[in-house]
Design an enzyme around this catalytic site. Structure first.
Site, short mmCIF file in Angstrom:
data_model
loop_
_atom_site.label_atom_id
_atom_site.label_comp_id
_atom_site.label_asym_id
_atom_site.label_seq_id
_atom_site.Cartn_x
_atom_site.Cartn_y
_atom_site.Cartn_z
CG ASP A 92 9.98 -27.42 0.29
OD1 ASP A 92 9.45 -26.50 -0.23
OD2 ASP A 92 9.27 -28.45 0.48
CE LYS A 147 5.64 -27.97 -3.11
NZ LYS A 147 5.31 -26.71 -2.06
CE LYS A 200 -0.38 -25.22 0.69
NZ LYS A 200 1.03 -25.36 0.39
CG LEU A 201 -2.08 -16.62 -3.73
CD1 LEU A 201 -2.30 -15.49 -5.04
CD2 LEU A 201 -1.33 -15.51 -2.80
CG ASP A 261 -6.89 -10.96 0.73
OD1 ASP A 261 -8.00 -10.32 1.10
OD2 ASP A 261 -5.92 -10.52 1.03
CB ILE A 262 -11.68 -9.51 -0.58
CG1 ILE A 262 -10.48 -8.66 -0.94
CG2 ILE A 262 -11.97 -9.59 0.99
CD1 ILE A 262 -11.00 -7.21 -0.87
CB ALA A 279 -10.84 -6.88 -5.51
CB THR A 327 -2.20 -33.24 4.52
OG1 THR A 327 -1.00 -32.27 4.12
CG2 THR A 327 -2.80 -33.51 3.11
NE ARG A 341 8.43 -38.61 2.62
CZ ARG A 341 8.38 -37.45 2.25
NH1 ARG A 341 8.10 -37.38 1.20
NH2 ARG A 341 8.34 -36.32 3.07
O1 C5P Z 1 9.44 -33.00 1.73
P1 C5P Z 1 8.07 -33.47 1.21
O2 C5P Z 1 8.28 -34.65 0.22
O3 C5P Z 1 7.25 -33.84 2.26
O4 C5P Z 1 7.53 -32.15 0.58
C1 C5P Z 1 6.23 -31.97 0.01
C2 C5P Z 1 6.00 -30.72 -0.35
O5 C5P Z 1 4.82 -30.51 -0.58
C3 C5P Z 1 6.36 -29.75 0.58
O6 C5P Z 1 6.69 -28.61 -0.08
C4 C5P Z 1 5.21 -29.48 1.22
O7 C5P Z 1 4.94 -27.85 1.75
C5 C5P Z 1 3.96 -29.68 0.11
N1 C5P Z 1 2.66 -30.03 0.73
C6 C5P Z 1 2.51 -30.97 1.31
N2 C5P Z 1 1.08 -31.40 1.79
C7 C5P Z 1 0.05 -30.25 1.43
C8 C5P Z 1 0.50 -29.30 0.41
C9 C5P Z 1 1.75 -29.16 0.13
O8 C5P Z 1 3.29 -31.95 1.83
N3 C5P Z 1 -1.19 -30.95 1.59
#
Ligand code: C5P
Length: 229
Positions: free
Chosen positions: A11, A33, A63-64, A66-67, A69, A116, A179
């Protein structure tokens, strides 16, 4: 190859910074990611470079939704990039379309259940039916898996509930909100340690800030890997 249960969220603002971080992490991290924020900063080029030049695995978090197709066409296009994981929203029609689009590739489709960041008040605003969030998440996960999703994204607490579903057998659970003990939780609320997330049934954990904001990202990643045991 290092332990690919750890996925590092790149990120950072652009592909140059992403590449630099990946070089710093070196052999200690094998799975990255790349999210929406990186898309306009060279995200797909970065994915390609990490894959073909460094042999890394790639999770594209789009995180797509849409319809059918349109989802199918988007996923078919993305499948050409030799990605490992791609996220779509967990609505069954979206998941089915994504699986069609990914049919001739090894790319796994992961379903997002309920973001979340949303609480019950937000769900009311979105006209999502009554119920406690963990129950809705578990039901949506089951439906996404029934529709063919290769796995789901889930918080550590949700992972334990989803692992109890018969539909989750042989499917992936990928868990952000992790964490290391003693680190800053940032805006993540429902957190566990890396080891606890795996014990709850996750196959992969996604960790961002505790690594990329750390003054020594490589030792931060290595400490997380050590916690995974
Ligand atoms: O910095 P951190 O460890 O919180 O990053 C978690 C990653 O997971 C970020 O890229 C965040 O957008 C992603 N993410 C999240 N919760 C979700 C889906 C994705 O924290 N439910």
């Amino acid at each position: 190859m290092s332990d690919d249960r750890l996925i590092v969220a790149l990120d950072v603002p652009n592909a140059v910074a992403g590449l630099k971080l990946a070089e710093t992490l070196g052999d200690s991290v094998s799975f990255y990611k790349i999210g929406l924020g990186m898309l306009t900063g060279g995200g797909l080029a970065l994915a390609n470079e990490l894959k073909t030049e460094a042999g890394k695995r790639i999770f594209l978090d789009m995180k797509l939704f849409d319809i059918g197709a349109t989802v199918e066409a988007a996923v078919r296009g993305l499948a050409q990039f030799d990605l490992d994981f791609l996220t779509v929203h967990g609505d069954p029609h979206v998941v089915r379309a994504a699986k069609e689009g990914a049919a001739n590739s090894d790319m796994k489709i992961l379903a997002v259940t309920i973001l979340t960041s949303l609480d019950r008040g937000d769900l009311d605003d979105c006209m999502i039916r009554d119920g406690a969030i963990p129950d809705l998440v578990t039901e949506r996960a089951g439906r996404a898996l029934d529709a063919g999703a290769d796995g789901v994204i889930a918080s550590p607490q949700e992972a334990a509930l989803i692992r109890q579903l018969p539909e989750s057998t042989g499917r992936l659970i990928v868990t952000p909100g992790v964490r290391p003990a003693g680190s800053d939780s940032g805006d993540q609320k429902r957190i566990t340690t890396p080891a606890q997330a795996i014990a709850n049934g996750s196959d992969h954990i996604v960790v961002g800030r505790p690594i990329w904001q750390h003054e020594d990202p490589k030792s931060a990643a290595q400490a997380i890997l050590a916690d995974l045991g």
